[in-house]
Motif scaffolding. Structure first.
Motif, mmCIF file in Angstrom:
data_model
loop_
_atom_site.group_PDB
_atom_site.id
_atom_site.type_symbol
_atom_site.label_atom_id
_atom_site.label_comp_id
_atom_site.label_asym_id
_atom_site.label_seq_id
_atom_site.Cartn_x
_atom_site.Cartn_y
_atom_site.Cartn_z
ATOM 1 N N PHE A 127 0.847 -1.194 0.000
ATOM 2 C CA PHE A 127 0.000 0.000 0.000
ATOM 3 C C PHE A 127 0.883 1.245 0.000
ATOM 4 C CE2 PHE A 127 -4.125 1.755 2.194
ATOM 5 C CZ PHE A 127 -4.368 2.535 1.064
ATOM 6 N N ASP A 128 1.930 1.225 0.789
ATOM 7 C CA ASP A 128 2.848 2.360 0.855
ATOM 8 C C ASP A 128 3.508 2.618 -0.496
ATOM 9 O OD1 ASP A 128 2.832 3.439 3.561
ATOM 10 O OD2 ASP A 128 4.993 3.708 3.299
ATOM 11 N N MET A 129 3.988 1.568 -1.140
ATOM 12 C CA MET A 129 4.657 1.729 -2.414
ATOM 13 C C MET A 129 3.683 2.195 -3.495
ATOM 14 S SD MET A 129 7.831 1.193 -1.861
ATOM 15 C CE MET A 129 7.495 1.963 -0.255
ATOM 16 N N ALA A 130 2.446 1.730 -3.436
ATOM 17 C CA ALA A 130 1.437 2.156 -4.405
ATOM 18 C C ALA A 130 1.121 3.641 -4.243
ATOM 19 C CB ALA A 130 0.161 1.330 -4.233
ATOM 20 N N MET A 131 1.081 4.104 -2.990
ATOM 21 C CA MET A 131 0.843 5.522 -2.738
ATOM 22 C C MET A 131 1.998 6.364 -3.272
ATOM 23 S SD MET A 131 -2.114 5.995 -1.358
ATOM 24 C CE MET A 131 -1.848 7.720 -0.959
ATOM 25 N N ARG A 132 3.217 5.876 -3.144
ATOM 26 C CA ARG A 132 4.377 6.622 -3.624
ATOM 27 C C ARG A 132 4.403 6.667 -5.155
ATOM 28 N NH1 ARG A 132 7.359 7.778 0.719
ATOM 29 N NH2 ARG A 132 6.732 6.609 2.582
ATOM 30 N N ALA A 133 3.967 5.588 -5.787
ATOM 31 C CA ALA A 133 3.867 5.596 -7.249
ATOM 32 C C ALA A 133 2.824 6.624 -7.700
ATOM 33 C CB ALA A 133 3.489 4.201 -7.743
ATOM 34 N N TRP A 134 1.722 6.678 -6.981
ATOM 35 C CA TRP A 134 0.678 7.665 -7.270
ATOM 36 C C TRP A 134 1.220 9.084 -7.063
ATOM 37 C CZ3 TRP A 134 -4.463 7.811 -3.936
ATOM 38 C CH2 TRP A 134 -5.318 8.795 -4.451
ATOM 39 N N ALA A 135 1.985 9.282 -6.004
ATOM 40 C CA ALA A 135 2.535 10.603 -5.682
ATOM 41 C C ALA A 135 3.451 11.125 -6.788
ATOM 42 C CB ALA A 135 3.290 10.540 -4.355
ATOM 43 N N ARG A 136 4.085 10.231 -7.529
ATOM 44 C CA ARG A 136 4.998 10.665 -8.588
ATOM 45 C C ARG A 136 4.254 11.319 -9.755
ATOM 46 N NH1 ARG A 136 8.013 6.099 -6.792
ATOM 47 N NH2 ARG A 136 6.990 4.648 -8.212
ATOM 48 N N GLN A 137 2.940 11.133 -9.811
ATOM 49 C CA GLN A 137 2.178 11.738 -10.903
ATOM 50 C C GLN A 137 1.115 12.715 -10.410
ATOM 51 O OE1 GLN A 137 0.672 7.632 -12.062
ATOM 52 N NE2 GLN A 137 -1.201 8.796 -12.452
ATOM 53 N N ASP A 138 1.099 12.988 -9.109
ATOM 54 C CA ASP A 138 0.098 13.892 -8.548
ATOM 55 C C ASP A 138 0.735 14.708 -7.421
ATOM 56 O OD1 ASP A 138 -2.050 14.979 -6.945
ATOM 57 O OD2 ASP A 138 -3.425 13.615 -7.956
ATOM 58 N N ALA A 139 0.884 16.009 -7.650
ATOM 59 C CA ALA A 139 1.574 16.870 -6.693
ATOM 60 C C ALA A 139 0.865 16.930 -5.350
ATOM 61 C CB ALA A 139 1.711 18.273 -7.274
ATOM 62 N N ALA A 140 -0.478 16.897 -5.363
ATOM 63 C CA ALA A 140 -1.239 16.964 -4.109
ATOM 64 C C ALA A 140 -0.994 15.722 -3.261
ATOM 65 C CB ALA A 140 -2.727 17.124 -4.401
ATOM 66 N N VAL A 141 -0.946 14.561 -3.912
ATOM 67 C CA VAL A 141 -0.679 13.314 -3.199
ATOM 68 C C VAL A 141 0.762 13.307 -2.696
ATOM 69 C CG1 VAL A 141 -0.610 10.794 -3.368
ATOM 70 C CG2 VAL A 141 -2.399 12.077 -4.564
ATOM 71 N N ALA A 142 1.683 13.807 -3.520
ATOM 72 C CA ALA A 142 3.093 13.884 -3.119
ATOM 73 C C ALA A 142 3.246 14.720 -1.855
ATOM 74 C CB ALA A 142 3.926 14.468 -4.254
ATOM 75 N N LYS A 143 2.476 15.787 -1.751
ATOM 76 C CA LYS A 143 2.527 16.644 -0.574
ATOM 77 C C LYS A 143 2.083 15.886 0.675
ATOM 78 C CE LYS A 143 0.883 21.127 1.129
ATOM 79 N NZ LYS A 143 0.063 22.329 0.805
ATOM 80 N N GLU A 144 1.022 15.085 0.540
ATOM 81 C CA GLU A 144 0.523 14.310 1.675
ATOM 82 C C GLU A 144 1.500 13.210 2.075
ATOM 83 O OE1 GLU A 144 -2.225 14.775 3.673
ATOM 84 O OE2 GLU A 144 -2.126 16.676 2.595
ATOM 85 N N VAL A 145 2.097 12.559 1.084
ATOM 86 C CA VAL A 145 3.074 11.508 1.369
ATOM 87 C C VAL A 145 4.286 12.098 2.094
ATOM 88 C CG1 VAL A 145 4.709 9.877 0.332
ATOM 89 C CG2 VAL A 145 2.352 9.973 -0.498
ATOM 90 N N ALA A 146 4.746 13.259 1.640
ATOM 91 C CA ALA A 146 5.883 13.914 2.291
ATOM 92 C C ALA A 146 5.548 14.286 3.731
ATOM 93 C CB ALA A 146 6.283 15.152 1.503
ATOM 94 N N ARG A 147 4.322 14.727 3.953
ATOM 95 C CA ARG A 147 3.901 15.082 5.315
ATOM 96 C C ARG A 147 3.892 13.854 6.222
ATOM 97 N NH1 ARG A 147 -0.665 15.118 8.299
ATOM 98 N NH2 ARG A 147 -1.950 14.294 6.608
ATOM 99 N N ILE A 148 3.387 12.744 5.705
ATOM 100 C CA ILE A 148 3.356 11.506 6.497
ATOM 101 C C ILE A 148 4.775 11.009 6.765
ATOM 102 C CG2 ILE A 148 2.724 9.055 6.413
ATOM 103 C CD1 ILE A 148 0.450 10.932 7.203
#
Length: 212
Positions: A127-148
């Motif tokens: 799940f973590d790796m899938a979220m990081r893959a998503w973050a690479r194509q979505d700046a808003a998700v990348a921001k949340e991943v960085a915060r976590i």
């Protein structure tokens, strides 16, 4: 066809859910199905129709829980933060204890943390790796991943602080532990649980600087 019953509330018409129209599955079931598709196929495949097909249910149930696909994706981010971080948050939650026992308690938490990473039932690396893959194509998700990521490192730093390390050393050790674990997942290394459990004590000694 008879119209769905309507109830007037505060001057505004709202839908009343009939027995036949009530959703068969709850919100978390939809989110868990979305998680499975995200892991297997990526975020572009997380859509209403594939989810409904997976659950073998009408799409109408989806709209009792989500406004649209974007609402589902926003919910999926929150779902990740909740289910993948719950055990870690509980692990570092404050406990009343004798200050003289703080170091031993921190060591115990560090051991539990390693078991959490090895077990992967309460913390899903997929799940973590899938979220990081998503973050690479979505700046808003990348921001949340960085915060976590920052939040998790702060949790780990607290453990090392309680073990008696300085603030600077605790932060460095927390980053080394966290980045090491992410690297383990990213490189796709496959080791048996038996092997991982056998070498875990040595890893802990190197990372903590304390003979365990």
């Amino acid at each position: 066809m008879p119209q769905e019953p309507v109830v007037q509330k505060a001057g505004k018409a709202t839908r009343r859910m009939t027995k036949a129209a009530r959703p068969v599955v709850d919100r978390e079931v939809w989110l868990d199905a979305a998680r499975a598709i995200l892991i297997e196929q990526g975020v572009d495949a997380v859509k209403v129709e594939p989810l409904a097909a997976m659950l073998e249910i009408s799409r109408s149930s989806f709209y009792w829980h989500f406004k649209n696909r974007q609402d589902l994706l926003d919910g999926l981010i929150e779902y990740w933060m909740e289910v993948n971080d719950r055990a870690l948050r509980e692990l570092v939650a404050p406990h009343e204890s004798d200050p003289t026992e703080r170091e031993q308690l921190a060591i115990s938490r560090l051991r539990q943390l390693v078991n959490l990473f090895i077990d992967e039932r309460q913390f899903s690396s997929e799940f973590d790796m899938a979220m990081r893959a998503w973050a690479r194509q979505d700046a808003a998700v990348a921001k949340e991943v960085a915060r976590i990521d920052r939040q998790r490192i702060a949790h780990l730093q607290k453990i090392f602080l309680d073990m008696g390390h300085t603030k600077t050393d605790s932060l460095i050790r927390a980053k080394i532990l966290y980045f090491h674990q992410l690297g383990y997942y990213l490189t796709g290394i496959k080791e048996s649980d038996e092997v991982r459990k056998r070498v875990a004590p040595r890893y802990l000694e190197v990372l903590s600087g304390i003979k365990l």
